[in-house]
Design a protein around this motif. Structure first.
Motif, PDB file in Angstrom:
ATOM      1  N   UNK A   1      79.877  83.473  23.955  1.00 12.04           N
ATOM      2  CA  UNK A   1      79.718  82.438  22.924  1.00 12.04           C
ATOM      3  C   UNK A   1      79.630  81.065  23.581  1.00 12.04           C
ATOM      4  N   UNK A   2      79.030  80.145  22.849  1.00 10.48           N
ATOM      5  CA  UNK A   2      79.008  78.743  23.274  1.00 10.48           C
ATOM      6  C   UNK A   2      80.358  78.141  22.932  1.00 10.48           C
TER       7      UNK A   2
ATOM      8  N   UNK B   1      64.846  70.864  19.974  1.00 10.97           N
ATOM      9  CA  UNK B   1      65.345  71.894  19.063  1.00 10.97           C
ATOM     10  C   UNK B   1      66.693  71.477  18.485  1.00 10.97           C
ATOM     11  N   UNK B   2      66.748  71.405  17.152  1.00 16.36           N
ATOM     12  CA  UNK B   2      68.004  71.079  16.474  1.00 16.36           C
ATOM     13  C   UNK B   2      68.659  72.346  15.948  1.00 16.36           C
ATOM     14  N   UNK B   3      69.966  72.407  16.097  1.00 15.89           N
ATOM     15  CA  UNK B   3      70.758  73.522  15.589  1.00 15.89           C
ATOM     16  C   UNK B   3      71.687  72.928  14.541  1.00 15.89           C
ATOM     17  N   UNK B   4      71.595  73.456  13.317  1.00 17.56           N
ATOM     18  CA  UNK B   4      72.352  72.904  12.194  1.00 17.56           C
ATOM     19  C   UNK B   4      73.484  73.836  11.771  1.00 17.56           C
ATOM     20  N   UNK B   5      74.576  73.232  11.299  1.00 18.12           N
ATOM     21  CA  UNK B   5      75.721  73.953  10.739  1.00 18.12           C
ATOM     22  C   UNK B   5      76.148  75.109  11.635  1.00 18.12           C
ATOM     23  N   UNK B   6      76.419  74.774  12.885  1.00 20.59           N
ATOM     24  CA  UNK B   6      76.780  75.783  13.879  1.00 20.59           C
ATOM     25  C   UNK B   6      78.292  75.972  13.918  1.00 20.59           C
ATOM     26  N   UNK B   7      78.733  77.226  13.789  1.00 16.90           N
ATOM     27  CA  UNK B   7      80.153  77.530  13.937  1.00 16.90           C
ATOM     28  C   UNK B   7      80.444  77.694  15.422  1.00 16.90           C
TER      29      UNK B   7
ATOM     30  N   UNK C   1      69.753  84.249  20.770  1.00 20.68           N
ATOM     31  CA  UNK C   1      69.122  83.912  19.483  1.00 20.68           C
ATOM     32  C   UNK C   1      67.811  83.152  19.692  1.00 20.68           C
ATOM     33  N   UNK C   2      67.778  82.289  20.700  1.00 16.55           N
ATOM     34  CA  UNK C   2      66.597  81.458  20.928  1.00 16.55           C
ATOM     35  C   UNK C   2      65.750  81.941  22.105  1.00 16.55           C
ATOM     36  N   UNK C   3      65.940  83.226  22.468  1.00 21.74           N
ATOM     37  CA  UNK C   3      65.109  83.903  23.474  1.00 21.74           C
ATOM     38  C   UNK C   3      64.945  83.065  24.743  1.00 21.74           C
ATOM     39  N   UNK C   4      66.052  82.659  25.304  1.00 21.38           N
ATOM     40  CA  UNK C   4      66.056  81.763  26.469  1.00 21.38           C
ATOM     41  C   UNK C   4      65.407  82.396  27.691  1.00 21.38           C
ATOM     42  N   UNK C   5      64.639  81.572  28.380  1.00 23.91           N
ATOM     43  CA  UNK C   5      64.081  81.925  29.688  1.00 23.91           C
ATOM     44  C   UNK C   5      64.389  80.756  30.613  1.00 23.91           C
ATOM     45  N   UNK C   6      65.032  81.046  31.730  1.00 22.10           N
ATOM     46  CA  UNK C   6      65.341  80.015  32.717  1.00 22.10           C
ATOM     47  C   UNK C   6      64.308  80.112  33.830  1.00 22.10           C
ATOM     48  N   UNK C   7      63.569  79.033  34.030  1.00 17.55           N
ATOM     49  CA  UNK C   7      62.555  78.975  35.086  1.00 17.55           C
ATOM     50  C   UNK C   7      63.133  78.090  36.200  1.00 17.55           C
ATOM     51  N   UNK C   8      63.647  78.729  37.234  1.00 19.93           N
ATOM     52  CA  UNK C   8      64.279  77.999  38.329  1.00 19.93           C
ATOM     53  C   UNK C   8      63.254  77.208  39.140  1.00 19.93           C
TER      54      UNK C   8
ATOM     55  N   UNK D   1      63.053  79.349  22.013  1.00 17.94           N
ATOM     56  CA  UNK D   1      62.232  79.526  20.832  1.00 17.94           C
ATOM     57  C   UNK D   1      63.061  79.062  19.629  1.00 17.94           C
ATOM     58  N   UNK D   2      62.554  78.041  18.896  1.00 19.46           N
ATOM     59  CA  UNK D   2      63.315  77.531  17.733  1.00 19.46           C
ATOM     60  C   UNK D   2      63.511  78.595  16.659  1.00 19.46           C
TER      61      UNK D   2
END
Length: 143
Positions: free
Chosen positions: A42-43, A89-95, A127-134, A142-143
């Motif tokens: 989790x974040x 990318x905005x994330x709203x009402x995040x628990x 959730x946002x299909x993260x890809x890290x390009x080093x 992805x929003x």
């Protein structure tokens, strides 16, 4: 129009032993630094630090213990972030989860690294299909 956004990442040298990935963002319109931790489920946000971003913050104690961040058993709580952003990318009402990150703050101070306001973990990365390009030092979401 792209179906994803790219955010610049910084690679923070941790005493030549490796590195941490940092991105810049906003919490309630205020600039913030986030670590990217692909191993965190989790974040999380430090309760003392997040209080400087959110007025009248209300924590709800979480039952049980949370494992991680240099300790096996930590007490945690949840709270709401109305809006935070990573790049465009905005994330709203995040628990969000509040967890004491003092050991990270102390280590970063000793190493002369920037203050960290939160850790982006697997919940948001998946959730946002993260890809890290080093190579290009970019985080794709992805929003």
């Amino acid at each position: 129009m792209h179906r994803y956004i790219e955010i610049p990442i910084q690679l923070l040298d941790v005493e030549g032993e490796g590195f941490h990935i940092m991105v810049k963002g906003l919490i309630h319109g205020k600039e913030a630094n986030f670590l990217i931790d692909t191993g965190a489920s989790r974040s999380v946000f430090d309760p003392k630090t997040i209080s400087s971003f959110i007025d009248n913050l209300q924590f709800e104690k979480k039952e049980g213990l949370t494992a991680g961040v240099g300790s096996s058993d930590l007490e945690s709580a949840t709270f709401r972030i109305d809006v935070f952003s990573l790049g465009d990318m905005e994330i709203h009402d995040y628990e969000a989860v509040a967890l004491d990150l003092e050991n990270i703050h102390e280590m970063y101070d000793k190493l002369g690294l920037p203050h960290i306001d939160g850790i982006i973990g697997g919940d948001l990365l998946r959730r946002h299909k993260a890809i890290i390009n080093y190579k290009n030092k970019k985080l794709r979401l992805t929003p």
